[in-house]
Design an enzyme around this catalytic site. Structure first.
Site, PDB file in Angstrom:
ATOM      1  N   LYS A 291      55.426  37.158  34.497  1.00  0.00           N
ATOM      2  CA  LYS A 291      55.925  36.974  35.861  1.00  0.00           C
ATOM      3  C   LYS A 291      55.138  35.872  36.575  1.00  0.00           C
ATOM      4  O   LYS A 291      55.712  35.067  37.312  1.00  0.00           O
ATOM      5  CB  LYS A 291      55.818  38.298  36.621  1.00  0.00           C
TER       6      LYS A 291
ATOM      7  N   ARG B 236      39.173  44.596  26.474  1.00  0.00           N
ATOM      8  CA  ARG B 236      39.070  45.204  27.807  1.00  0.00           C
ATOM      9  C   ARG B 236      39.771  46.549  27.775  1.00  0.00           C
ATOM     10  O   ARG B 236      40.800  46.703  27.115  1.00  0.00           O
ATOM     11  CB  ARG B 236      39.774  44.317  28.844  1.00  0.00           C
TER      12      ARG B 236
END
Ligand code: ADP
Length: 222
Positions: free
Chosen positions: A19, A161
């Site tokens: 996006k 992560r």
């Protein structure tokens, strides 16, 4: 000289679905004012305004900020900008009450709905490994480290992560769908929804651009 043709668009897309990339291209090609509620909220948190203080308790939990807080924030933000001929909404409306509350203030012409397969997003994100100390990022598919699992510069181990672990990504995608499906249905019913399916932003973008160009061309003939 004619003035700039008005256009208000909303962009919807799953986390990790590109996006940001598509938005950046749209800003450049259409000269939109970009209103990202995430960015506006982060600014308020940084400045520790009353809204920021109220919002941060939700944001740190990854929960949505209450509808009335976010609607007031967006309306105030828009009022402060004056006349905005081209507006790209990003991250708002995110619920049906938000969509309904916005309607008296702003009417959305086009809803750009990015439809990216879960598998593409999961693969892309779970291929991402980082060197914690420096923040250097590697992607096992297109910029792999010289040696698997090891930072090129320091030779230290790479880690993933917490946010990039497959289970976390899947949970985020599920949450996105649950929240967004009613909104997508609402805009489909309204006739403003345009869905773009694909796996790569560079391939999808020309279709998005063509859709907006066609919308503007149609409007100029009204
Ligand atoms: P994300 O896509 O990870 O949710 P954003 O930058 O869009 O990131 O938003 C960050 C946080 O700000 C969200 O997790 C939520 O707490 C809050 N937020 C942003 N937009 C809205 C909204 N329209 N309604 C409620 N909360 C919002």
């Amino acid at each position: 000289m004619g003035s700039v043709q008005r256009l208000t668009a909303l962009i919807l897309g799953p986390p990790g679905g590109g996006k940001g990339t598509i938005s950046k291209k749209l800003l450049k090609d259409f000269n939109f004012l970009h209103l990202s509620t995430g960015d506006v909220l982060r600014r308020h948190v940084r400045d520790q305004t009353a809204v920021g203080k109220a919002a941060q308790t939700y944001m740190i939990r990854g929960a949505l900020v209450p509808d009335n807080v976010i609607v007031d924030l967006v309306v105030a933000e828009l009022a402060s900008k004056g006349h905005v001929p081209r507006l790209l909404l990003d991250g708002f409306p995110r619920t049906i009450p938000q969509a309904l509350a916005l309607e008296p203030h702003v009417s959305i012409d086009v809803v750009i709905d990015l439809d990216i397969p879960d598998q593409t997003i999961i693969e892309r994100i779970s291929n991402r490994w980082i060197h914690a100390a420096s923040g250097r990022t590697y992607a096992y598919d297109y910029n792999p480290p010289k040696q698997k699992g090891v930072d090129d510069v320091t030779g230290e181990p790479l880690v993933q992560r917490e946010d990039d672990k497959e289970e976390t990504v899947k949970a985020r995608l599920e949450q996105y769908k649950q929240i967004t499906t009613p909104l997508v249905d609402h805009y489909r019913y309204q006739g403003t929804l345009a869905t773009f399916s694909g796996t790569e932003s560079d391939v999808i973008y020309p279709y998005v651009k063509a859709h907006l160009d066609a919308f503007l061309a149609g409007r100029s003939q009204e």
